[in-house]
Design a protein around this motif. Structure first.
Motif, short mmCIF file in Angstrom:
data_model
loop_
_atom_site.label_atom_id
_atom_site.label_comp_id
_atom_site.label_asym_id
_atom_site.label_seq_id
_atom_site.Cartn_x
_atom_site.Cartn_y
_atom_site.Cartn_z
N ALA A 152 44.77 33.03 52.98
CA ALA A 152 43.50 33.73 52.75
C ALA A 152 43.68 35.25 52.83
O ALA A 152 43.08 35.99 52.05
N ASP A 153 44.51 35.74 53.76
CA ASP A 153 44.79 37.17 53.86
C ASP A 153 45.44 37.68 52.57
O ASP A 153 45.09 38.74 52.05
N ALA A 154 46.41 36.93 52.08
CA ALA A 154 47.11 37.33 50.86
C ALA A 154 46.16 37.34 49.67
O ALA A 154 46.20 38.24 48.83
N GLU A 155 45.28 36.34 49.60
CA GLU A 155 44.30 36.29 48.52
C GLU A 155 43.33 37.46 48.62
O GLU A 155 42.96 38.06 47.62
N ASP A 156 42.94 37.82 49.83
CA ASP A 156 42.04 38.95 50.03
C ASP A 156 42.72 40.26 49.59
O ASP A 156 42.10 41.10 48.93
N ASP A 157 43.99 40.42 49.94
CA ASP A 157 44.75 41.59 49.49
C ASP A 157 44.81 41.64 47.97
O ASP A 157 44.63 42.70 47.36
N ARG A 158 45.07 40.50 47.36
CA ARG A 158 45.16 40.42 45.90
C ARG A 158 43.82 40.80 45.26
O ARG A 158 43.77 41.56 44.31
N ARG A 159 42.73 40.30 45.82
CA ARG A 159 41.40 40.61 45.28
C ARG A 159 41.10 42.11 45.38
O ARG A 159 40.58 42.70 44.44
N ARG A 160 41.42 42.71 46.53
CA ARG A 160 41.15 44.14 46.71
C ARG A 160 41.97 44.98 45.73
O ARG A 160 41.44 45.90 45.09
N LEU A 161 43.23 44.66 45.60
CA LEU A 161 44.10 45.41 44.69
C LEU A 161 43.67 45.22 43.24
O LEU A 161 43.63 46.18 42.46
N ALA A 162 43.32 44.01 42.86
CA ALA A 162 42.86 43.75 41.50
C ALA A 162 41.55 44.50 41.23
O ALA A 162 41.35 45.02 40.13
N ALA A 163 40.67 44.59 42.23
CA ALA A 163 39.41 45.32 42.07
C ALA A 163 39.69 46.81 41.87
O ALA A 163 39.05 47.47 41.04
N VAL A 164 40.63 47.35 42.63
CA VAL A 164 40.98 48.77 42.48
C VAL A 164 41.52 49.03 41.08
O VAL A 164 41.12 49.97 40.40
N ALA B 155 38.82 48.95 38.53
CA ALA B 155 38.02 50.18 38.61
C ALA B 155 38.76 51.35 37.98
O ALA B 155 38.15 52.17 37.28
N VAL B 156 40.06 51.44 38.19
CA VAL B 156 40.86 52.51 37.56
C VAL B 156 40.81 52.35 36.05
O VAL B 156 40.68 53.33 35.31
N HIS B 157 40.90 51.12 35.58
CA HIS B 157 40.89 50.86 34.14
C HIS B 157 39.57 51.29 33.50
O HIS B 157 39.53 51.62 32.31
N GLU B 158 38.49 51.33 34.26
CA GLU B 158 37.18 51.72 33.73
C GLU B 158 36.99 53.23 33.65
O GLU B 158 36.02 53.69 33.06
N ARG C 62 38.65 59.18 42.69
CA ARG C 62 38.79 58.44 43.95
C ARG C 62 37.45 57.87 44.38
O ARG C 62 37.35 56.71 44.77
N ASN C 63 36.41 58.69 44.29
CA ASN C 63 35.08 58.22 44.68
C ASN C 63 34.58 57.13 43.74
O ASN C 63 34.03 56.11 44.18
N GLN C 64 34.76 57.33 42.43
CA GLN C 64 34.31 56.32 41.46
C GLN C 64 35.05 55.01 41.64
O GLN C 64 34.45 53.93 41.59
N VAL C 65 36.37 55.08 41.84
CA VAL C 65 37.16 53.87 42.02
C VAL C 65 36.74 53.14 43.29
O VAL C 65 36.58 51.92 43.30
N ARG C 66 36.53 53.89 44.37
CA ARG C 66 36.12 53.26 45.63
C ARG C 66 34.78 52.53 45.46
O ARG C 66 34.65 51.37 45.81
N GLU C 67 33.80 53.23 44.87
CA GLU C 67 32.48 52.63 44.68
C GLU C 67 32.53 51.42 43.74
O GLU C 67 31.93 50.39 44.01
#
Length: 196
Positions: free
Chosen positions: A111-123, A126-129, A170-175
């Motif tokens: 579950a920790d690894a999946e959570d890390d994967r989800r956070r990184l994929a979300a970042v 967001a960068v791609h947008e 940085r702010n846009q990606v975080r949000e």
């Protein structure tokens, strides 16, 4: 090469003069290759960028306006090619593959690894947008370890603009990453294959 002389050679090359084309390549290839290496950090990719840049530029020689330096036109074309390559790539797929290949640390659960994967994929999503130029600045700064000065030269914008793009991005990606994570709930134990 003096600016007037360069545009004289460009005019001759546009009329089909092979010697003029060779002169253009010989006088600009070293600087163009160094720029491509700074942008992509791999020799084979830099070679490809240089070849594609010359192909595009030589295809448009008759339409070029003699304003500024010819080397600047080459640099802008190479930078645009790199930006196009980044737009076509899907960073989330690469991130997922990288994380899938990573082994778990002794203290981590699935579950920790999946959570890390989800956070990184979300970042990465967001960068791609981000808009193309701020995205290029973010990628050059964080993925390629370029300084703000180097990025300003590569993207042909003032140093202050690069710093502003990085700060706002940085702010846009975080949000946006936080919003993506809220939209996709975390997987529970039964969803990731652990016993109930």
């Amino acid at each position: 090469m003096p600016e007037a002389l360069a545009w004289d050679i460009v005019k001759r090359a546009a009329r089909g003069d092979a010697d003029a084309r060779r002169d253009l390549v010989e006088t600009t290839i070293d600087d163009l290759w160094r720029l491509a290496m700074r942008l992509v950090r791999r020799e084979d990719d830099a070679d490809t960028i240089v070849q594609e840049t010359y192909t595009r530029v030589f295809g448009a020689l008759d339409r070029l306006q003699p304003t500024g330096r010819f080397e600047g036109y080459l640099a802008r074309t190479a930078t645009n090619l790199v930006l196009e390559r980044w737009r076509r790539r899907r960073p989330t797929a690469e991130v997922t593959e990288t994380l899938a290949a990573r082994t778990l640390e002794p203290w981590q659960t699935v579950a920790d690894a999946e959570d890390d994967r989800r956070r990184l994929a979300a970042v990465w999503a967001a960068v791609h947008e981000l808009k193309p130029q701020p995205r290029a600045a973010v990628l050059l700064f964080y993925a390629h370890n370029q300084s703000c000065d180097a990025i300003s030269r590569i993207l042909d914008v003032p140093n202050g603009t690069v710093k502003t793009w990085l700060h706002r991005s940085r702010n846009q990606v975080r949000e946006r990453a936080q919003a993506i994570l809220r939209e996709e709930p975390a997987l529970g134990p039964t969803q990731i294959g652990e016993p109930r």
